[in-house]
Design a protein around this motif. Structure first.
Motif, PDB file in Angstrom:
ATOM      1  N   GLY A 194     -60.485  17.455  -3.190  1.00 12.09           N
ATOM      2  CA  GLY A 194     -59.521  18.550  -3.215  1.00 12.09           C
ATOM      3  C   GLY A 194     -58.091  18.055  -3.313  1.00 12.09           C
ATOM      4  O   GLY A 194     -57.257  18.634  -4.022  1.00 12.09           O
ATOM      5  N   PHE A 195     -57.798  16.964  -2.604  1.00 10.82           N
ATOM      6  CA  PHE A 195     -56.461  16.349  -2.658  1.00 10.82           C
ATOM      7  C   PHE A 195     -56.144  15.862  -4.069  1.00 10.82           C
ATOM      8  O   PHE A 195     -55.037  16.083  -4.577  1.00 10.82           O
ATOM      9  N   LEU A 196     -57.094  15.210  -4.728  1.00 11.96           N
ATOM     10  CA  LEU A 196     -56.858  14.711  -6.081  1.00 11.96           C
ATOM     11  C   LEU A 196     -56.589  15.853  -7.053  1.00 11.96           C
ATOM     12  O   LEU A 196     -55.703  15.746  -7.921  1.00 11.96           O
ATOM     13  N   ILE A 197     -57.339  16.940  -6.923  1.00 22.66           N
ATOM     14  CA  ILE A 197     -57.130  18.099  -7.798  1.00 22.66           C
ATOM     15  C   ILE A 197     -55.731  18.667  -7.596  1.00 22.66           C
ATOM     16  O   ILE A 197     -54.997  18.949  -8.561  1.00 22.66           O
ATOM     17  N   ALA A 198     -55.340  18.845  -6.329  1.00 25.11           N
ATOM     18  CA  ALA A 198     -54.013  19.398  -6.040  1.00 25.11           C
ATOM     19  C   ALA A 198     -52.904  18.475  -6.524  1.00 25.11           C
ATOM     20  O   ALA A 198     -51.854  18.933  -7.009  1.00 25.11           O
ATOM     21  N   SER A 199     -53.126  17.154  -6.418  1.00 27.94           N
ATOM     22  CA  SER A 199     -52.070  16.196  -6.764  1.00 27.94           C
ATOM     23  C   SER A 199     -51.821  16.096  -8.263  1.00 27.94           C
ATOM     24  O   SER A 199     -50.900  15.406  -8.684  1.00 27.94           O
TER      25      SER A 199
END
Length: 397
Positions: A361-366
């Motif tokens: 989820g962090f990678l998608i948001a970043s």
């Protein structure tokens, strides 16, 4: 109580000994109190808080206490150091200002600082206490914010000049007020609530779990930080899929797909307005496309300080990437993807059903927002990562 001999010879990386210092979790709360200190006194104390964290980590190492970390992740850290070093040399080579290069480099080492802090000083119990405190601080801050939004928006802009003015606090054609949770910006509030909601969803097993989770999700939605909301949804779906059997995975995939299609059909115009036509969304997507084009022109990177927060203070033609993921590719080159892939591989082995979904989820948001440079999110994420490393089969460093 421990004898002097037991204290001297204790394995301070273990839960047993680190629990003696479980009040150290309070240091992470200082970043939530610093905006209030700034407004009351005019002092920006963030740099002093960083120095306090650095002192705690370095003091532990200088006292020759053991720090345990898995060999595989030690190699990941070595790769990270080499890539950052290459980006620094590249930045100097192309003529970027030394101040800008060094300033941007510090952003890259924030995760390492917090990771070692969590590895040395935190455990599951103390981190759970930290999350509960943060939950109530953000909840109280949100309630206070809505008592006088205009005042708190103006004060938050003073604290975070990169907030792009009052328009930063609105979404959907300036028609909806975004929750800035007292003096944090909406983006920072969204980052924090993304992690807090994920923690209550996946890790927390205490009393009132459902209440904590529902309130956290509600507050997250009120920030209208779209990338953080998408990141949480991705973490939720990944967690459920990773925990399911093969047959159940198929049923869950079909169910999630049908729900997504139904929502898209029922609220197509509203979703198009929010995620595509809104001024902020247009800017983020344009920035994303321009960033990818820049990477393709120079895949080995433009040098440290060319694209991140450091570049905002530089002179000359620089490109600021909103997405922290692409910032690292622009500055350090596409080979930096090896570092992200190594973390994915490690978590896939050690925490596939729990922490890996949050990482995805962090990678998608970043890809669209600078969540990877956020002190509050990085502090929480990598401090807990340190706890995971502590629970792994370690080798002494």
């Amino acid at each position: 109580q421990k004898t002097a001999y037991e204290i001297r010879n204790c394995d301070w990386s273990s839960d047993v000994c680190s629990s003696d210092l479980n009040n150290m979790w309070f240091l992470l709360l200082l970043f939530f109190l610093s905006p209030i200190i700034f407004i009351v006194t005019g002092w920006n104390v963030n740099d002093f808080i960083y120095l306090l964290f650095l002192f705690c980590v370095v003091a532990h190492l200088l006292l020759k206490r053991k720090v345990r970390i898995s060999p595989s992740f030690f190699y990941v850290l070595c790769v990270f150091g080499l890539m950052v070093g290459f980006a620094v040399v590249n930045g100097f080579y192309i003529g970027l200002q030394a101040k800008i290069v060094l300033k941007e480099t510090l952003y890259y080492f924030k995760p390492i600082l917090f990771l070692f802090f969590g590895l040395i000083y935190l455990n599951e119990k103390s981190f759970r206490t930290l999350i509960i405190w943060i939950f109530f601080i953000v909840l109280l801050g949100s309630l206070i914010f809505y008592t006088n939004p205009a005042f708190y928006i103006s004060q938050a802009i003073l604290k975070t000049p990169e907030a792009q003015g009052e328009d930063h606090f609105y979404a959907i054609h300036n028609s909806i007020l975004r929750n800035s949770s007292l003096l944090l910006s909406p983006l920072e509030t969204g980052y924090v609530l993304f992690f807090v909601a994920s923690y209550f969803l996946i890790f927390y097993e205490g009393k009132n779990k459902a209440i904590f989770l529902l309130i956290s999700i509600a507050l997250l939605l009120m920030t209208f930080t779209r990338s953080s909301i998408i990141g949480f949804v991705v973490a939720f779906v990944a967690n459920r899929l990773f925990k399911a059997t093969l047959i159940k995975k198929f049923y869950l995939f079909c169910w999630f797909s049908l729900v997504a299609i139904a929502i898209l059909m029922l609220y197509f115009q509203e979703l198009r307005l929010i995620f595509i036509e809104d001024g902020s969304a247009v800017f983020h997507f344009r920035n994303l496309y321009e960033g990818i084009a820049l990477i393709l022109k120079r895949p080995w990177g433009y040098g440290m300080g060319y694209s991140g927060f450091g570049s905002l203070q530089s002179k000359g033609e620089k490109f600021y990437s909103e997405g922290s993921l692409f910032t690292t590719f622009i500055e350090a080159g596409v080979l930096f993807a090896i570092f992200y892939a190594a973390i994915y591989y490690y978590l896939h082995k050690k925490s596939k059903q729990e922490f890996l979904p949050v990482y995805i989820g962090f990678l998608i948001a970043s890809m669209l927002i600078p969540i990877g440079f956020s002190t509050t999110f990085v502090g929480l994420f990598f401090s807990y990562f340190g706890i995971i490393l502590k629970n792994d089969q370690p080798a002494v460093l």
